[in-house]
Enzyme design. Sequence first.
Site, PDB file in Angstrom:
ATOM      1  N   CYS A  38      -9.031 -10.040  -1.099  1.00 49.19           N
ATOM      2  CA  CYS A  38     -10.260 -10.764  -0.773  1.00 49.19           C
ATOM      3  C   CYS A  38     -10.188 -11.375   0.624  1.00 49.19           C
ATOM      4  CB  CYS A  38     -10.484 -11.886  -1.771  1.00 49.19           C
ATOM      5  SG  CYS A  38     -10.491 -11.306  -3.465  1.00 49.19           S
TER       6      CYS A  38
ATOM      7  N   ARG B  72      -9.134  -5.542   5.018  1.00 43.95           N
ATOM      8  CA  ARG B  72      -8.257  -6.083   3.976  1.00 43.95           C
ATOM      9  C   ARG B  72      -8.476  -5.375   2.645  1.00 43.95           C
ATOM     10  NH1 ARG B  72      -6.244 -11.323   5.055  1.00 43.95           N
ATOM     11  NH2 ARG B  72      -6.323 -11.887   2.864  1.00 43.95           N
TER      12      ARG B  72
ATOM     13  N   TRP C 163     -11.938  -8.131  -3.674  1.00 43.58           N
ATOM     14  CA  TRP C 163     -11.132  -7.011  -4.175  1.00 43.58           C
ATOM     15  C   TRP C 163     -10.892  -7.336  -5.644  1.00 43.58           C
ATOM     16  CZ3 TRP C 163      -6.101  -6.078  -6.069  1.00 43.58           C
ATOM     17  CH2 TRP C 163      -5.654  -4.754  -5.966  1.00 43.58           C
TER      18      TRP C 163
ATOM     19  N   ASN D 131      -9.850 -16.669  -2.785  1.00 47.42           N
ATOM     20  CA  ASN D 131      -8.886 -15.572  -2.710  1.00 47.42           C
ATOM     21  C   ASN D 131      -7.662 -16.045  -3.479  1.00 47.42           C
ATOM     22  OD1 ASN D 131      -7.063 -13.601  -2.016  1.00 47.42           O
ATOM     23  ND2 ASN D 131      -6.950 -14.153   0.161  1.00 47.42           N
ATOM     24  N   GLY D 132      -7.152 -15.207  -4.394  1.00 46.88           N
ATOM     25  CA  GLY D 132      -5.992 -15.593  -5.199  1.00 46.88           C
ATOM     26  C   GLY D 132      -6.317 -15.405  -6.672  1.00 46.88           C
TER      27      GLY D 132
ATOM     28  N   GLU E 252       8.667   6.887   3.185  1.00 46.60           N
ATOM     29  CA  GLU E 252       7.542   6.387   3.978  1.00 46.60           C
ATOM     30  C   GLU E 252       6.545   7.516   4.270  1.00 46.60           C
ATOM     31  OE1 GLU E 252       6.289   3.740   4.484  1.00 46.60           O
ATOM     32  OE2 GLU E 252       5.050   3.904   6.275  1.00 46.60           O
TER      33      GLU E 252
ATOM     34  N   LYS F  35       2.594   7.471   3.207  1.00 44.98           N
ATOM     35  CA  LYS F  35       1.497   7.615   4.198  1.00 44.98           C
ATOM     36  C   LYS F  35       0.538   8.701   3.746  1.00 44.98           C
ATOM     37  CE  LYS F  35       1.471   4.764   6.035  1.00 44.98           C
ATOM     38  NZ  LYS F  35       2.414   3.735   5.936  1.00 44.98           N
TER      39      LYS F  35
ATOM     40  N   GLU G  16      -1.472   7.743   0.364  1.00 43.79           N
ATOM     41  CA  GLU G  16      -2.413   6.618   0.370  1.00 43.79           C
ATOM     42  C   GLU G  16      -3.685   6.905   1.147  1.00 43.79           C
ATOM     43  OE1 GLU G  16      -0.899   2.979   2.084  1.00 43.79           O
ATOM     44  OE2 GLU G  16       0.163   4.071   3.645  1.00 43.79           O
TER      45      GLU G  16
ATOM     46  N   HIS H 242      17.640  18.052 -10.314  1.00 44.29           N
ATOM     47  CA  HIS H 242      17.894  17.376 -11.599  1.00 44.29           C
ATOM     48  C   HIS H 242      16.601  17.139 -12.362  1.00 44.29           C
ATOM     49  CE1 HIS H 242      22.127  16.912 -10.778  1.00 44.29           C
ATOM     50  NE2 HIS H 242      21.778  16.603  -9.539  1.00 44.29           N
TER      51      HIS H 242
ATOM     52  N   LYS I 133      -5.170  -4.616   2.454  1.00 43.23           N
ATOM     53  CA  LYS I 133      -4.201  -4.753   3.539  1.00 43.23           C
ATOM     54  C   LYS I 133      -3.149  -5.808   3.222  1.00 43.23           C
ATOM     55  CE  LYS I 133      -2.533  -4.006   7.623  1.00 43.23           C
ATOM     56  NZ  LYS I 133      -1.732  -2.783   7.720  1.00 43.23           N
TER      57      LYS I 133
END
Length: 603
Positions: A2, A27, A73, A99-100, A477, A481, A484, A500, A598
Amino acid sequence: MCGIVGYTGKQQATPILLDGLSRLEYRGYDSSGIAVGSGNGIEVVKAKGRLAELYKRTGDRPEGTVGIGHTRWATHGAPDDANAHPHYSQDRTFAVVHNGIIENYLELRAFLSERGFTFLSETDTEIVPMLLEYYYNGNMLETIIKTRNKLKGSYALGILHAGDGGAFYALRKDSPLVIGLGEGENFIASDMPAVLTHTRRFIIPDEKEIAVITPNGVTVYNRNQEEIEKEIFVSDMSAADAEKDGFAHFMLKEIYEQPGAVKKTIHDRITPDGIRLDRVRLNGAEIDKVCIAACGSAYHAGEVGKYFIEKYARLPVETDLASEFRYRDPILSKNCLTVIVSQSGETADSLAALREAKRRGSRVLAIVNVVDSSIAREADDVLYTRAGPEIAVATTKGYTTQLAVLYLLGLQLAKDRGTVSDREYDALLGALKTLPEQLNRFIDDVNAQAQYLAGKYYPASDAYFIGRGCDWSAALEGALKLKEISYIHAEAYAAGELKHGTISLIEKNSLVLGIATQNDLREKTLSNIKEVRSRGAAVIGISDNPASIAAECDDVIALPETHAALTPVFTAAALQLFAYYVAAARGGDIDKPRNLAKSVTVE
Ligand code: F6R
């Protein structure tokens, strides 16, 4: 996560709030809204979906010179109009953005329901304006304190109260919030870029402090209701830092900014007398273990750091996902150095890991990008990454600058402990010094090839990234990338582990990216590449010695010659560009991928 913005001054609040929200889009959000105060009370307008929907609904209204805005969000309740913020109190005299997560909201909802309050949303937030209405006694400070004392969890709150003229209120606990200071106008925001076009002067409220914001001033009260003086922080970011500068996306711009960001991160820390790590109090000889805790890409940077620190400083390094760290009962002591890596400095799990490490007596060093963020403030020591604002949700320069700092840290620990020869130390420092320039050339060179490869492989439905040692860390990484931003299913595997189980997924045309940069492991990785290729996989090899793997690959990305330990920086840049162009070919929302935020400020 948020985003919050707030304004009071002489201008109409609506356009300023909408502009601020547009700068917080990165964000991540799924609905938005504003509340504006005037002589007629508070008017709230909100809309599900992108900000364009809110623009359509607002036009020039609501009119008024004080207001708060929010991008949500979704956590509690679907992303729809009813759950979007701001939320009114029952009598509509209060409006709140948050926010939270209010952890005890169900208990408080029951408390308020018993007292006749009816809720219109499924959110945890709505209890806040209701509590404010319930406790209101004509004194806003006392009302906010009574409300605050009921809340458990995390919050950054913007509060508007009808009839308070140009005043509005803000407070925070475990969620980010800054107060921007203008001339005859003042602001709040989740982070500085939202209001950088108006001011570079900020106050950062501490936990549970309450700010009363009017056009002519900001008054901050501590937990004991005493008025306190706050230091003013002048940001060196400019509004232009948060513009695309002609690039199609922030992500591409930020990929190209990496050489400069890495240079800024290392240049004055490498001196003729060796490494100088700001004011960090560090004595490698007294440390017996390093624990690195972080999330997502920052965790992947920590994985590269682990190989480096173990190899050169000969210290055991444990790496943890921050979300797991505090629940695994970690064994820490005062001789253990805990390193928290975070671009935003606000990631809830990383902040919780930091607090857990401190609670267990470990010294905490934070590697953080955002100056004065919560993690930076709570750590014993901080090394900033100096990447500048990172707007694209997928991190690029945030990650490579984290690698740069971890290299400096590892090398300093090695020097302190006498575990690195002068020759090796000089070779590594020399390679680090030339890294920005090499990276600059490499990004220019590899860009066209990444575009070509993306054109060839973008229809893939799955991709496997394999490597050994630090190439495996780089693979983690690279896979993140790609998945996402392109939404292609992508996994990273230690190359030797593939057989395996996972190799059963490999079939004709499966896409495999094989990373082979380490001389001592190259032959082994090559065998693993052969194993997948013989089962029909299409292989893109990545190596600083392309000739050594070319025969077994369909395509090869050649990395420049550098010190073997530094190859993950170049691998990252190549894989970022590949992911970027694949996502562009598939038509995704590159800077704001679906479902992602974000700055992940909830657990
Ligand atoms: C991926 C990405 C995330 C972050 C993670 C931690 O591209 O950006 O995985 O790395 O959310 O964020 P910070 O570094 O802000 O703690």
